[in-house]
Design a protein around this motif. Structure first.
Motif, PDB file in Angstrom:
ATOM      1  N   UNK A   1       0.844  -1.196   0.000  1.00 44.67           N
ATOM      2  CA  UNK A   1       0.000   0.000   0.000  1.00 44.67           C
ATOM      3  C   UNK A   1       0.880   1.248   0.000  1.00 44.67           C
TER       4      UNK A   1
ATOM      5  N   UNK B   1       1.059   4.062  -2.810  1.00 45.01           N
ATOM      6  CA  UNK B   1       0.831   5.459  -2.452  1.00 45.01           C
ATOM      7  C   UNK B   1       1.924   6.350  -3.036  1.00 45.01           C
TER       8      UNK B   1
ATOM      9  N   UNK C   1       1.708   9.299  -5.836  1.00 43.21           N
ATOM     10  CA  UNK C   1       2.237  10.666  -5.665  1.00 43.21           C
ATOM     11  C   UNK C   1       3.053  11.067  -6.896  1.00 43.21           C
TER      12      UNK C   1
ATOM     13  N   UNK D   1       3.754  16.160   9.253  1.00 40.18           N
ATOM     14  CA  UNK D   1       3.236  15.358  10.359  1.00 40.18           C
ATOM     15  C   UNK D   1       2.853  13.946   9.934  1.00 40.18           C
ATOM     16  N   UNK D   2       2.957  13.633   8.640  1.00 40.57           N
ATOM     17  CA  UNK D   2       2.482  12.316   8.185  1.00 40.57           C
ATOM     18  C   UNK D   2       3.266  11.171   8.811  1.00 40.57           C
TER      19      UNK D   2
ATOM     20  N   UNK E   1       1.992  10.567  12.218  1.00 38.37           N
ATOM     21  CA  UNK E   1       0.696   9.888  12.156  1.00 38.37           C
ATOM     22  C   UNK E   1       0.886   8.402  11.857  1.00 38.37           C
TER      23      UNK E   1
ATOM     24  N   UNK F   1       1.813   6.305  14.731  1.00 36.02           N
ATOM     25  CA  UNK F   1       0.777   5.974  15.719  1.00 36.02           C
ATOM     26  C   UNK F   1      -0.116   4.846  15.195  1.00 36.02           C
ATOM     27  N   UNK F   2       0.126   4.433  13.947  1.00 33.42           N
ATOM     28  CA  UNK F   2      -0.705   3.394  13.326  1.00 33.42           C
ATOM     29  C   UNK F   2       0.060   2.072  13.305  1.00 33.42           C
TER      30      UNK F   2
ATOM     31  N   UNK G   1      -5.783   9.874  15.795  1.00 31.19           N
ATOM     32  CA  UNK G   1      -5.046  11.066  16.207  1.00 31.19           C
ATOM     33  C   UNK G   1      -4.979  12.043  15.042  1.00 31.19           C
ATOM     34  N   UNK G   2      -5.395  13.258  15.270  1.00 32.37           N
ATOM     35  CA  UNK G   2      -5.252  14.288  14.247  1.00 32.37           C
ATOM     36  C   UNK G   2      -4.378  15.398  14.816  1.00 32.37           C
ATOM     37  N   UNK G   3      -3.219  15.587  14.206  1.00 30.65           N
ATOM     38  CA  UNK G   3      -2.299  16.614  14.676  1.00 30.65           C
ATOM     39  C   UNK G   3      -2.810  17.994  14.267  1.00 30.65           C
TER      40      UNK G   3
ATOM     41  N   UNK H   1      -1.074  20.414  12.699  1.00 32.34           N
ATOM     42  CA  UNK H   1      -0.745  20.586  11.285  1.00 32.34           C
ATOM     43  C   UNK H   1      -1.316  19.383  10.548  1.00 32.34           C
ATOM     44  N   UNK H   2      -2.089  19.641   9.506  1.00 34.03           N
ATOM     45  CA  UNK H   2      -2.747  18.527   8.837  1.00 34.03           C
ATOM     46  C   UNK H   2      -1.731  17.466   8.378  1.00 34.03           C
ATOM     47  N   UNK H   3      -1.935  16.228   8.846  1.00 32.99           N
ATOM     48  CA  UNK H   3      -1.004  15.150   8.501  1.00 32.99           C
ATOM     49  C   UNK H   3      -1.574  14.326   7.356  1.00 32.99           C
ATOM     50  N   UNK H   4      -1.580  14.932   6.181  1.00 32.20           N
ATOM     51  CA  UNK H   4      -2.004  14.217   4.976  1.00 32.20           C
ATOM     52  C   UNK H   4      -1.042  14.588   3.855  1.00 32.20           C
ATOM     53  N   UNK H   5      -1.072  13.807   2.769  1.00 36.40           N
ATOM     54  CA  UNK H   5      -0.149  14.061   1.660  1.00 36.40           C
ATOM     55  C   UNK H   5      -0.752  15.087   0.714  1.00 36.40           C
TER      56      UNK H   5
ATOM     57  N   UNK I   1      -5.175   5.161   1.432  1.00 41.03           N
ATOM     58  CA  UNK I   1      -3.868   4.709   1.929  1.00 41.03           C
ATOM     59  C   UNK I   1      -3.902   4.450   3.436  1.00 41.03           C
ATOM     60  N   UNK I   2      -4.377   5.445   4.197  1.00 43.75           N
ATOM     61  CA  UNK I   2      -4.402   5.267   5.656  1.00 43.75           C
ATOM     62  C   UNK I   2      -5.356   4.134   6.052  1.00 43.75           C
TER      63      UNK I   2
ATOM     64  N   UNK J   1      -7.639  15.794   7.337  1.00 41.61           N
ATOM     65  CA  UNK J   1      -6.793  15.207   8.365  1.00 41.61           C
ATOM     66  C   UNK J   1      -7.644  14.585   9.473  1.00 41.61           C
ATOM     67  N   UNK J   2      -8.753  15.271   9.811  1.00 41.33           N
ATOM     68  CA  UNK J   2      -9.680  14.744  10.821  1.00 41.33           C
ATOM     69  C   UNK J   2     -10.306  13.432  10.322  1.00 41.33           C
TER      70      UNK J   2
ATOM     71  N   UNK K   1      -9.054  11.176   8.484  1.00 42.17           N
ATOM     72  CA  UNK K   1      -8.125  10.051   8.639  1.00 42.17           C
ATOM     73  C   UNK K   1      -8.228   9.488  10.060  1.00 42.17           C
ATOM     74  N   UNK K   2      -8.376  10.387  11.044  1.00 42.34           N
ATOM     75  CA  UNK K   2      -8.454   9.932  12.433  1.00 42.34           C
ATOM     76  C   UNK K   2      -9.721   9.131  12.692  1.00 42.34           C
TER      77      UNK K   2
END
Lengths: 244, 240
Positions: A8, A12, A16, A79-80, A83, A86-87, B81-83, B85-89, B100-101, B141-142, B144-145
């Motif tokens: 995955x 991903x 990108x 921050x990815x 994140x 934590x997974x 968990x949502x930080x 700063x948005x933690x997405x690509x 993906x998540x 980002x939210x 994803x959490x």
């Protein structure tokens, strides 16, 4: 390790890339363009055939190093990564996912460069074309693995770019491209002996000269592969779930 | 350690760099509640949340989450968990990010649709994240959490920059989640959101000033709104 998470991650990263066509074009074509330039700089088939094998190792290595170190740094500084940590994502899943994605891009890059060198640029090789592709591909993977590792020591993309001269240039200077490794002073020869790129260049040179698969060739390939693997595992050690 | 508490923090001390960010913080977050973590910017809210999620190196103290130490591998698909700063690509679309998540969490693919609807991002699925507005970005980002079935949601300033209507919708969603038994820890620096929480943690300078219900805070301080209650707590602390 979890294969589905690893794949995955690879998917991903490739997605990108799909959204960034310019980067893909640069990555796939850059080594070929440099080789074409070099062919006309030498202006002779013989001189080109002598230098090209080493450069087929150097260009993909350097380009994959820089692309990978920047991309992974971006993952680390946004921050990815936090994140993902934590997974249920294993560190090796992430790094091998990266290595696989970049490996696929590197393979395309090498296929194009070898194809153009053999057809248009008049590179003549005595050994197997496929072995040449495998070695150059392995070498690009080494660049990827080192880039992943190096990104751990950069805080900003600006620093990461400057790791390229630090990690890549000494290897290029000492790999035997500019002067035979045996003719170097002992210190430099020793340095060139501990740098993985030297073995990749030796292997490529051997393949262009003859079709024999010697013990030395196999050993050189094993060294390059082992260094790549080591860099990936060290890269995993630098990934931290808990940070200050 | 009681089974009714989702999060139990005792004597938590955290330094970041040379600064002592959390000094001896203790609190309990009951299961199935919405707990607001409030305080001015820089008071240690994010550090406390990072400690609960298990990504913060702590100096001393204990953090127990859902009955096990924070950061335990078994918690990794039980916490969303949502930080801040948005933690997405940024170079992926909304749906690509979520898919993906979703794969990493091994959650069902149908979750992607569900969370898009929950955060009100319908119609933006195929839009690249880099082209989203600030509010849409933080909602991605939210989202994803919310993937999978998190038992605890740790949301760092999830409603910043959202228009009042959306903010209201999100708080309704948080309420629904809590009614289903999910525990939510939500940070904010705007006091008017505090009234929507069942419990409040008020922080200032790395110290917990209060851990109580909004009503109890008001009666204890003899004030009529939470902003005043906070001020009176700060003054009482300084006088002491």
């Amino acid at each position: 390790m979890n294969t589905s998470i690893l794949l995955a991650t690879t998917a991903r990263i490739l997605t990108q890339f799909r959204h960034d066509r310019r980067t893909v074009a640069l990555m796939v074509l850059m080594p070929s363009l440099l080789l074409i330039l070099l062919r006309f700089v030498f202006n002779s088939d013989q001189a080109f055939s002598r230098a090209a094998p080493a450069l087929l190792a150097v260009f993909p290595f350097a380009i994959m190093f820089i692309v990978t170190s920047i991309t992974t740094l971006r993952e680390r500084t946004t921050a990815t990564l936090e994140r993902l940590m934590t997974m249920p994502m294993g560190k090796l899943d992430l790094l091998f996912g990266y290595a696989l994605a970049f490996g696929i891009v590197a393979l395309v890059q090498v296929l194009v460069a070898v194809g153009i060198s053999l057809t248009w640029l008049g590179l003549e090789i005595g050994g197997s074309v496929w072995l040449l592709v495998v070695i150059a591909g392995l070498d690009a993977l080494l660049g990827t693995a080192l880039g992943l590792f190096a990104s751990a020591f950069a805080r900003t993309e600006f620093q990461a770019v400057q790791f390229m001269p630090l990690f890549v240039m000494p290897q290029v200077l000492l790999c035997g491209l500019f002067a035979p490794r045996e003719a170097m002073t002992p210190v430099l020869e020793w340095l060139s002996n501990v740098m993985p790129l030297s073995y990749a260049v030796d292997a490529l040179t051997a393949v262009t000269k003859s079709s024999d698969i010697t013990g030395e060739l196999v050993r050189n390939l094993a060294i390059v592969a082992a260094c790549g693997l080591l860099a990936l595992v060290l890269g995993a050690v630098t990934l931290r779930r808990r940070t200050p | 350690m009681t089974s009714s508490a989702a999060v139990e923090v005792t004597g938590l001390r955290v330094s970041r760099g040379k600064r002592l960010v959390l000094r001896d913080v203790s609190c309990t977050i009951p299961r199935g509640s919405v707990t607001g973590l409030l305080g001015p910017s820089g008071c240690g809210k994010t550090t406390l949340m990072r400690s609960v999620v298990g990504v913060q190196i702590v100096e001393s103290g204990e953090v127990t989450v859902l009955g096990v130490p924070a950061g335990s591998p078994g918690l990794r698909n039980r916490i969303g968990y949502a930080t801040q700063n948005p933690a997405v690509y940024a170079d992926l679309s909304v749906a690509e990010n979520l898919r993906y998540f979703c794969a990493v969490l091994r959650a069902p693919r149908s979750d992607v649709r569900r969370v898009i609807d929950e955060v009100g991002l319908g119609g933006h699925e195929s839009q690249l994240v880099s082209s989203l507005s600030g509010g849409e970005l933080s909602r991605t980002s939210l989202a994803v959490a919310l993937l999978g079935k998190p038992e605890l949601l740790v949301l760092d300033e999830p409603t910043v920059g959202l228009d009042p209507l959306l903010r209201d919708e999100l708080w309704t969603l948080f309420r629904e989640l809590a009614d289903r038994g999910v525990t939510l820890l939500i940070s904010s620096h705007v006091m008017d959101e505090a009234a929507r929480c069942e419990r409040l943690l008020l922080m200032r300078d790395g110290v917990l000033l209060a851990d109580d219900t909004p009503a109890a805070l008001l009666s204890e301080t003899g004030t009529s709104d939470l902003e005043q209650a906070f001020l009176s707590l700060v003054r009482a602390k300084e006088a002491a």
